[in-house]
Design an enzyme around this catalytic site. Structure first.
Site, mmCIF file in Angstrom:
data_model
loop_
_atom_site.group_PDB
_atom_site.id
_atom_site.type_symbol
_atom_site.label_atom_id
_atom_site.label_comp_id
_atom_site.label_asym_id
_atom_site.label_seq_id
_atom_site.Cartn_x
_atom_site.Cartn_y
_atom_site.Cartn_z
ATOM 1 C CG HIS A 63 -4.318 0.350 -2.729
ATOM 2 N ND1 HIS A 63 -5.105 0.031 -1.769
ATOM 3 C CD2 HIS A 63 -4.197 0.243 -3.309
ATOM 4 C CE1 HIS A 63 -5.942 -1.295 -2.408
ATOM 5 N NE2 HIS A 63 -4.834 -1.394 -3.278
ATOM 6 C CD GLN B 251 0.039 -8.692 -8.206
ATOM 7 O OE1 GLN B 251 -0.938 -9.277 -8.560
ATOM 8 N NE2 GLN B 251 -0.482 -7.796 -8.209
HETATM 9 P P1 AMP Z 1 -4.914 -4.400 -4.864
HETATM 10 O O1 AMP Z 1 -5.524 -3.047 -5.479
HETATM 11 O O2 AMP Z 1 -5.579 -5.476 -4.098
HETATM 12 O O3 AMP Z 1 -4.474 -5.345 -6.796
HETATM 13 O O4 AMP Z 1 -3.769 -4.141 -4.790
HETATM 14 C C1 AMP Z 1 -2.755 -2.765 -5.360
HETATM 15 C C2 AMP Z 1 -1.155 -3.601 -5.501
HETATM 16 O O5 AMP Z 1 -1.209 -2.677 -3.617
HETATM 17 C C3 AMP Z 1 -0.880 -4.782 -5.291
HETATM 18 O O6 AMP Z 1 0.977 -3.782 -6.213
HETATM 19 C C4 AMP Z 1 -0.661 -4.793 -3.691
HETATM 20 O O7 AMP Z 1 0.526 -5.770 -3.589
HETATM 21 C C5 AMP Z 1 -0.583 -4.274 -3.008
HETATM 22 N N1 AMP Z 1 -0.981 -3.453 -1.633
HETATM 23 C C6 AMP Z 1 -1.796 -4.503 -1.702
HETATM 24 N N2 AMP Z 1 -2.058 -4.399 -0.046
HETATM 25 C C7 AMP Z 1 -0.855 -4.497 0.430
HETATM 26 C C8 AMP Z 1 -0.501 -3.779 1.462
HETATM 27 N N3 AMP Z 1 -1.242 -3.951 3.029
HETATM 28 N N4 AMP Z 1 1.037 -2.912 1.875
HETATM 29 C C9 AMP Z 1 1.633 -2.832 0.223
HETATM 30 N N5 AMP Z 1 1.484 -2.960 -0.928
HETATM 31 C C10 AMP Z 1 -0.057 -3.143 -1.233
#
Ligand code: AMP
Length: 283
Positions: free
Chosen positions: A37, A153
């Site tokens: 994030h 997504q």
């Molecule tokens: P989430 O809180 O899991 O819904 O993720 C929010 C955003 O962070 C989404 O766009 C995810 O794709 C991105 N995200 C989650 N994990 C990672 C990661 N390990 N590396 C980069 N972006 C991430």
């Protein structure tokens, strides 16, 4: 950092930022923030004057048997992290604020939302597209950051932006990983120590797929079989899918052709924890 939980206040503030000529960058999240994030937030700071981070565990993207209730939450820790990252606004609406009584209008992505993750989580992308569309209308960002971690997504959101004429630029940022290669995820804390160790196999298996493609292996079936074999060396792993698709269109690929970007993606369960990961290979 300003903390806003009302939709109308967020909309008014975003319009005020726009009127004063500020470029808005939005990072939608479900909180329990990690380096993945934070990398999106840092990217947002590079391309915008005001960064809005939303934290909202979106019930409509979880199926009844999934982990909505137990999804990890720590708003105090998240708030202090966002504060130190120089975020302009933290938007944290309640479920009632986002889905008032009688809510009945959804954004439903078709075709590409019924394969891969969509096959295992049928209403998931309807929930994702709906919440992202709402956030775009509430925060009216010039740009929004998404992680390559959720490859399908990102593609669905890009398609939605094009199809529904949203005026937001979609930026997709690379996957942040732990030292052993496990993709950072809020759900990693569910893993027992043994499952956590075993989960590193996912990235190792994806690296093997990349190596095979670079060495000229063109058969998706051969690559998928090898990835599955590697994951199955770990007893706690149960595979949902391993797939080879065109990285832009998500079209299924049987024979890999030169010059294409290939997405190798997978989902696997370790105990009760379902993890996803992927790699893009330029052939
Ligand atoms: P989430 O809180 O899991 O819904 O993720 C929010 C955003 O962070 C989404 O766009 C995810 O794709 C991105 N995200 C989650 N994990 C990672 C990661 N390990 N590396 C980069 N972006 C991430």
């Amino acid at each position: 950092m300003k903390i806003i939980s009302s939709v109308s206040e967020m909309q008014a503030f975003a319009e005020e930022l726009r009127r004063s000529g500020k470029r808005i960058g939005l990072v939608p999240t479900m909180g329990y923030l990690h380096e993945g994030h934070l990398s999106l937030i840092r990217r947002a700071r590079e391309v915008s004057d005001a960064v809005i981070v939303s934290i909202f565990v979106n019930p409509t993207q979880f199926a009844p048997n999934e982990d909505f209730e137990r999804y990890p939450r720590d708003i105090e820790r998240d708030t202090s992290l966002l504060h130190s990252e120089g975020v302009t606004i933290l938007f944290t609406p309640s479920v009632e604020e986002m889905y008032p009584a009688g809510f009945s209008t959804y954004v439903v992505p078709e075709s590409i939302s019924s394969i891969l993750e969509g096959k295992f989580r049928p209403a998931h992308f309807r929930g994702v597209a709906t919440i992202v569309a709402k956030l775009f209308l509430i925060a009216h960002p010039h740009a929004a950051m998404f992680g390559q971690k959720d490859a399908q997504q990102s593609i669905i959101i890009k398609r939605m932006v094009r199809d529904l004429n949203f005026d937001t630029q979609i930026i997709v940022a690379p996957i942040m990983r732990e030292k052993d290669g496990l993709a950072k995820s809020s759900r990693n804390i569910y893993l027992s120590p043994g499952e956590r160790n075993d989960a590193a196999i996912l990235f190792q298996s994806l690296n093997k797929a990349e190596e095979m493609i670079h060495k000229g292996e063109a058969s998706a079936a051969v690559i998928i079989k090898e990835v599955e074999k590697i994951i199955h060396t770990k007893k706690t792993a149960v595979i949902d899918y391993v797939a080879v698709n065109d990285a832009e269109s998500l079209a299924e690929i049987a024979e890999i052709q030169k010059g294409k970007s290939i997405l190798v993606s997978l989902a696997a369960r370790f105990g009760k924890t379902r993890l996803i990961d992927n790699i893009i290979v330029q052939q």
